[in-house]
Write an enzyme that holds these catalytic residues in place. Structure first.
Site, PDB file in Angstrom:
ATOM      1  N   HIS A 161       0.809  -1.223   0.000  1.00 24.05           N
ATOM      2  CA  HIS A 161       0.000   0.000   0.000  1.00 24.05           C
ATOM      3  C   HIS A 161       0.841   1.271   0.000  1.00 24.05           C
ATOM      4  CE1 HIS A 161      -3.693   2.064   0.030  1.00 24.05           C
ATOM      5  NE2 HIS A 161      -4.386   1.234   0.788  1.00 24.05           N
ATOM      6  N   ARG A 162       2.125   1.151   0.288  1.00 22.66           N
ATOM      7  CA  ARG A 162       2.997   2.323   0.204  1.00 22.66           C
ATOM      8  C   ARG A 162       3.243   2.720  -1.243  1.00 22.66           C
ATOM      9  NH1 ARG A 162       7.981  -0.147   3.427  1.00 22.66           N
ATOM     10  NH2 ARG A 162       7.527  -1.699   1.812  1.00 22.66           N
TER      11      ARG A 162
END
Length: 438
Positions: A411-412
């Site tokens: 998700h980064r």
């Protein structure tokens, strides 16, 4: 002046390795470029070449020694005119790091000529022994606690195990509770926070088990998976894909390709993933701590199961290649991966990973991200399923070959909408397979 031969760093992540085999012996002459040893890294077994010429004066680390630190002295060469018998390690100029604790000097004299054998050294309930000695004892069913140690401070070393085997001493403990208890005493404690120690539980409950030491590759896999799950914020997206059009096209392609070439569904999945990465380049990225790296090429890593664990050889520039080329490269990489013959550049890097368990009958699963990749695709089996299709007459029930795939995203790097767009592009490529060939 003598020349120290150091344990090489055969990959950027290598910190230690196993000296699997010496291909030379003391007294042999070697030239620069001669293959002198085989080293097991965390991914493969690789040959080591001499970088200087001379006579092998001393083999410091015995064949089979595990956990040899990078840059530790493993052997010493005597240069021309130098007496090999007078050569000492560390004579090659800069101070050489000390050999790894597991390293044991080769036995030159009979066991009877060694110093008196002491009782095995212990640390708490654990017998002190070299990793090689532990492995040999386990392979031969010997009880380490019954073997006297002739190494420093009573440490049990290779020659003690060989002596016990030759004399018939330290008889094999039964594969029942006694074996389990001795293995429990010999094992290393688990790290704090890793959960209950299975050795202690087995000893308390008198459970029988066989302890199989983890090789370098398995240790690396364990460390990287823990790091990935602890440090990478995973989220998962799943979609069902109809394969009938792809299977029909694959049949036509395999009739047209040269004899000996066979395109697999996996080959087409690899190509479709690369095309989708070009369609949605935000997914073809890695997190670099303070920036996102977006890659210009689709370098696809494909998980391959081997006897020692999982390895991910990389096919470079997949978006530029045709199916026959992808197929041939995948067969070659997978074959050499199982043989432990891959070079570091063949399994390092990559921008995206595919893990396919469909051939094992797995319908759906979620894979752990392979850092530094921003995503990994888990592929299940294709199977006949009922589907609902909308026609001019309304909704109709039909049968189609359907495959479920799950995209694990960092998700980064990959936001939910980005991952969804990639999956949509991937689905469109597979359900309209001619688009992959354009």
């Amino acid at each position: 002046m003598s020349v120290d031969i150091l344990m090489p760093a055969l990959s950027p992540t290598m910190e230690e390795g196993t000296l699997a085999k010496w291909l030379v012996k003391e007294g042999d002459s070697v030239a620069s470029g001669d293959v002198i040893a085989e080293i097991e890294t965390d991914k493969a077994t690789m040959e080591v070449e001499a970088v200087d010429e001379g006579v092998v004066a001393k083999l410091i680390v015995a064949a089979g020694t595990e956990g040899v630190a990078v840059n530790a002295v493993i052997a010493v060469l005597a240069e021309e005119g130098e007496d090999p018998a007078s050569v000492q390690a560390g004579g090659g100029g800069a101070p050489a790091p000390a050999p790894a604790p597991a390293a044991a000097a080769p036995v030159k004299a009979p066991v009877a000529a060694q110093a008196p054998v002491a009782a095995p050294a212990t640390s708490g309930d654990r017998v002190v022994a070299s990793p090689l000695a532990r492995r040999l004892a386990s392979q031969n069913g010997l009880d380490l606690s019954a073997i006297g140690g002739s190494g420093p401070n009573g440490r049990v070393v290779k020659r003690d195990i060989e002596s016990a085997i030759a004399s018939g001493g330290a008889k094999a403990a039964p594969r029942a509770a006694a074996s389990a208890r001795s293995s429990a005493a010999a094992g290393q404690p688990m790290p704090a926070g890793a959960g209950p120690d299975p050795r202690k539980i087995a000893a308390q409950l008198d459970m029988a088990y066989e302890e199989i030491p983890a090789n370098n590759m398995r240790k690396t896999i364990a460390r990287r998976l823990v790091e990935a799950k602890q440090t990478v914020p995973h989220f998962y997206l799943t979609v069902d894909i109809e394969l009938d059009a792809l299977l029909a096209l694959r049949g036509q392609i395999n009739k047209a390709v040269p004899e000996g070439v066979k395109i697999s569904v996996n080959d087409m999945i690899i190509l479709a993933s690369a095309k989708a990465l070009m369609d949605e380049p935000d997914t073809n990225a890695s997190w670099a701590g303070d920036a996102v790296l977006k890659y210009a090429s689709a370098d696809v890593a494909v998980a391959v199961a081997t006897e020692n664990g999982l390895i991910t050889p990389v096919i470079r520039d997949v978006q530029t290649k045709g199916l026959p080329e992808i197929s041939a490269e995948m067969v070659d990489l997978a074959t050499r991966a199982r043989e432990g013959a891959l070079k570091p550049h063949e399994y390092q890097g990559g921008t995206f990973t595919i893990s396919n368990l469909g051939m094992f009958g797995i319908r759906e699963f979620a894979a752990v991200i392979n850092p530094p990749h921003g995503a990994i695709l888990a592929v299940g089996k294709g199977e006949k399923r009922p589907v609902v299709r909308t026609t001019d007459k309304g909704d109709e029930l039909a049968i189609a070959t359907v495959m479920s795939v799950t995209l694990s995203c960092d998700h980064r790097v990959v936001d939910g909408a980005v991952g969804a767009r990639w999956l949509n592009a991937f689905q469109q490529r597979l359900e309209n397979p001619l688009s992959m060939l354009l």
